[in-house]
Design a protein around this motif. Structure first.
Motif, short mmCIF file in Angstrom:
data_model
loop_
_atom_site.label_atom_id
_atom_site.label_comp_id
_atom_site.label_asym_id
_atom_site.label_seq_id
_atom_site.Cartn_x
_atom_site.Cartn_y
_atom_site.Cartn_z
N UNK A 561 18.64 -5.89 17.79
CA UNK A 561 19.16 -6.81 18.80
C UNK A 561 20.66 -6.63 19.02
N UNK A 562 21.25 -5.68 18.34
CA UNK A 562 22.69 -5.45 18.53
C UNK A 562 22.89 -4.63 19.79
N UNK A 563 24.06 -4.75 20.42
CA UNK A 563 24.31 -4.05 21.68
C UNK A 563 24.16 -2.53 21.60
N UNK A 564 24.60 -1.95 20.51
CA UNK A 564 24.58 -0.48 20.45
C UNK A 564 23.16 0.07 20.37
N UNK A 565 22.23 -0.72 19.78
CA UNK A 565 20.83 -0.29 19.69
C UNK A 565 20.12 -0.55 21.01
N UNK A 566 20.45 -1.66 21.63
CA UNK A 566 19.80 -2.02 22.88
C UNK A 566 20.24 -1.12 24.03
N UNK A 567 21.41 -0.48 23.88
CA UNK A 567 21.92 0.38 24.97
C UNK A 567 21.03 1.61 25.12
#
Length: 799
Positions: A561-567
């Protein structure tokens, strides 16, 4: 008999046999045998005269006429050599008198049927020749000299022997004809006219001389050898191989001549044993032993160099002379082969007479009538009984004739030892069996043979040139006999394991030559196994990298759910990490002995999994580009963005690779194979790709995906995101393409199990490049710099 003292033993053998028979009550009881001996002097004229004397009235030379019957001749025994025997046979056949020849006999063509009353105490010469062939082959003597008497018999010998030698792989270095004794006055002229040939004989590389001749030929040969030192020629230190007719006998004027040249000679002699009490009988011989012996005075004079009567040339004999002191070239105490044949001939006649006596005993009325019946036995009637006799002599040997009236006997291989004091010793060192089931069989005890001093008691070599040793083969010399050759090293991959092989041979497919090319060694099976160091290292790396990939996947799942994974499409990231995990496990299919299943799965699994990984990277790269375009105001791309685009790119990219693999499997699928040609010392167990074009099509498609991903990522590398994934994809594709571009030449130039190792290394290194370049920076932010893992930092633009 006047010329050769040694022949006197033939007379003693005859007298000894008659004495034994007359003293034996089991043979011709109450009947005494007598004998009469005449000398032929080695000439045809004297042979004819002596034979007619025996067949005519005694002391009254009237050819073909007898006026008294009290001296009836039952059989003739003679002669010592073939010409005498043949001349005697002319008259003995006419009178139908059995003739037993105890020396050699070589009738001219077409005369065998004309002499049916001839019995030979020596087997045919051809049987000796085969024995000589076997002996030459046994010792490896392939370059020999031939010496033969210069007459019809010698010519026939050469005409027979030269082709026979060639058929058995032996060459004649030269042929030399020994002059006949008939032409004594011409011997010196003959020697001088043929001196060049004689000189070449002495200097010949042949160390073995095969001599054909009879006792007179030996004396002539000694004359030739005796004259060599006077012409500055070296001594002839050779090995002499001789036939049964030969005998080492000397004339009286050759008493002091050296005979060491013939020391160590080997001959084939008719098998013989020493009759019981013969030596004791010989020891009783003296000048007055028998009044009827007309030869002893001449023999005594030549043997002891003394005379019974006063003479200016000789000393007076004392009567105490002992035959034991006479040199062996003049007289031997042991019975010689020729004397043994005389001994058997007398016994054969006696047993035939005894059989005739027994067959007529039913009709005799008294002993006197029986004696009268024996006296009236016609010689031609004895022929029937000679054909069928079979008896054991006093030495225990069986004596009988075959259907050709030849003695059934084998040959002894005799080693002649001639000592400096003149004594002659015959040592039996082998046997040629003529009655074996497999034909003539030669057996030799090499350890018992004493060679000539010049060979230092080692086996003589008699070859045209040195042997070609193992690792090389013979190469024929032009214009030279086939026994003369050069040696050529065996070609690569071939061996020769024996001396003088005609050609090198190729090893079986499961073997390879050693470095010396002398023997074949069993090949090792070569494949990349789990048990060897290289296999262990590659297995360890595959497990480590797959574990690292699983760890990265776990980190991404934990921080999903962190931004870098969701990107950049979280589902594509999971697909990429899963495919990389499987890429790291692919090498396990390449390690171990190739099997049918592993060969089918190996390249297919690798191609499909890598196509999934590259398609996912391509999808991520396109997603980066589209994400930047979609952020522009009024862009229509915002509506098209979503998970479906990335998944469709990933699915379609891998689907094409799967179709190629299925096509490959349906046309020519990979299969386990054996490569016996690439490496000399190993048999490579490998997977044959089946179709090389399909293999390179699969790799080529992966290359296309990688190049497209590289180009797209390269174009998007300068997009103004603070965290631009395209930069890392560009670098990862650069590493990937570099690895697989270097893989192709390395794959083509490597052999054996290292081909598999190269492909595994390419898989591991390219997969590591993808994992490290794409996910390394992200894991660094997630684990080490979590403060950067926020939306503000992700969308921040550069000034």
């Amino acid at each position: 008999m006047r010329s050769v003292p040694k022949n006197y033993q033939h007379v003693l053998a005859l007298a000894f046999a008659v004495k034994e028979i007359n003293e034996n009550p089991q043979i011709l009881p109450n009947i005494s045998l007598g004998f009469h001996i005449l000398n032929s002097y080695y000439t045809a004229r004297m042979t004819f005269k002596a034979t007619l004397n025996l067949l005519s009235t005694q002391h009254r030379f009237v050819p073909n006429f007898k006026c008294h019957t009290h001296s009836n001749v039952i059989a003739l025994i003679g002669g010592c050599f073939s010409e005498t025997s043949a001349n005697m046979a002319i008259f003995s056949a006419t009178h139908k008198t059995p003739q037993l020849t105890y020396g050699s006999f070589l009738p001219s063509q077409g005369t065998e049927k004309q002499i049916p009353f001839l019995y030979q105490l020596v087997p045919r010469e051809a049987q000796q020749y085969m024995g000589v062939m076997q002996m030459l082959q046994h010792f490896g003597w392939t370059w020999i000299g031939l010496l033969a008497v210069n007459d019809d018999r010698g010519n026939k010998f050469l005409q027979t022997m030269v082709p026979m030698l060639s058929q058995h792989g032996i060459c004649d270095a030269f042929t030399f004809k020994i002059p006949k004794w008939d032409y004594v006055d011409e011997i010196i002229d003959y020697t001088l006219n043929n001196w060049d040939s004689y000189e070449n004989i002495i200097k010949s590389k042949a160390n073995v001389f095969f001599v054909y001749g009879e006792p007179p030929s030996f004396q002539i040969l000694r004359l030739l050898l005796f004259s060599a030192p006077f012409l500055d020629l070296p001594p002839m230190n050779k090995l002499w191989v001789i036939t049964s007719h030969w005998d080492f006998a000397s004339f009286s004027f050759q008493r002091n001549w050296d005979m060491q040249t013939f020391h160590g000679s080997i001959s084939f002699t008719v098998h013989s044993d020493q009759p019981f009490r013969f030596q004791k009988f010989v020891q009783t011989i003296n000048l007055s032993w028998a009044k009827g012996d007309g030869f002893i005075k001449d023999f005594w004079q030549q043997a002891f160099n003394c005379s019974q009567e006063k003479s200016e040339m000789y000393e007076t004999c004392t009567g105490d002379e002992k035959l034991e002191t006479v040199p062996g070239s003049f007289f031997e105490m042991n019975m010689t082969g020729h004397s043994y044949n005389v001994y058997n001939a007398v016994y054969a006649v006696a047993h035939a007479l005894h059989a005739a006596y027994e067959s007529g005993s039913k009709h005799r009325r008294s002993l006197e009538r029986g004696r009268l019946a024996i006296q009236n036995v016609q010689p031609w009637k004895l022929h029937h009984f000679l054909n069928s006799i079979s008896f054991n002599n006093s030495a225990g040997q069986l004596v009988h004739f075959n259907e050709n009236a030849e003695l059934v006997a084998g040959f002894d291989v005799t080693n002649w030892l001639i000592h400096p004091n003149g004594s002659v010793v015959r040592v039996k060192v082998g046997r040629l069996d003529l009655q074996g089931s497999s034909g003539n069989k030669l057996s030799i005890n090499v350890d018992q043979i004493i060679w000539h001093h010049s060979f230092n008691q080692s086996l003589p070599l008699s070859v045209c040139n040195d042997n070609c040793y193992p690792g090389s083969s013979r190469k024929k010399k032009d214009t030279e006999p086939f026994c003369c050759y050069d040696c050529a090293a065996c070609p690569k991959g071939m061996i020769s394991h024996k001396n003088d092989m005609d050609a090198c041979v190729k090893c079986p497919e499961d073997q390879y030559p050693n470095n010396e090319q002398t023997q074949c060694i069993l090949r090792d099976l070569s494949y990349l196994s789990y048990g060897e160091s290289l296999g262990i290292v590659l297995t360890f790396l595959a497990i480590c990298f797959s574990s690292s990939t699983a760890l990265v996947l776990g980190i991404f799942l934990k921080h999903k759910d962190t931004p870098i994974v969701k990107a950049n499409n979280r589902s594509i990231t999971y697909i990429l990490l899963s495919s990389l995990l499987l890429c790291f496990l692919c090498p396990l299919l390449f390690i171990g002995q190739p099997g049918k299943v592993t060969c089918l799965l190996r390249q297919m699994v690798f191609g499909i999994i890598f196509s999934v990984a590259l398609s996912s990277i391509l999808a991520k790269t396109i997603t980066v580009v589209l994400a930047f375009v979609a952020t522009k105001p009024g862009s229509s791309m915002r509506k098209r963005m979503g998970k479906g685009l990335g998944n469709s790119i990933s699915l379609s990219g891998s689907l094409i690779e799967a179709v190629l693999c299925m096509l490959w499997l349906s046309i020519t699928p990979p299969f386990p194979d054996v490569d016996v040609h690439s490496l000399d010392d190993q048999i490579i167990l490998e997977c044959n790709e089946g179709s090389a074009p399909m293999f390179y099509c699969v790799l080529g498609y992966l290359g296309i995906l990688a190049i497209v991903s590289f180009i797209v990522a390269f174009l998007a590398r300068k997009l103004p995101d603070s965290f631009n994934e395209a930069k890392f994809i560009t670098f990862s594709m650069l590493v990937f393409c570099s690895v697989w571009l270097s893989f192709v030449p390395a794959y083509l130039s490597t052999k054996g199990k290292y081909v598999v190792a190269v492909e595994i290394f390419a898989i591991l290194s390219s997969s590591t490049g993808l994992l490290g370049c794409i996910f390394g920076p992200k894991c660094y932010i997630i684990v080490v710099r979590p403060e950067l893992n926020n939306r503000e930092h992700l969308i921040r633009r550069k000034n």
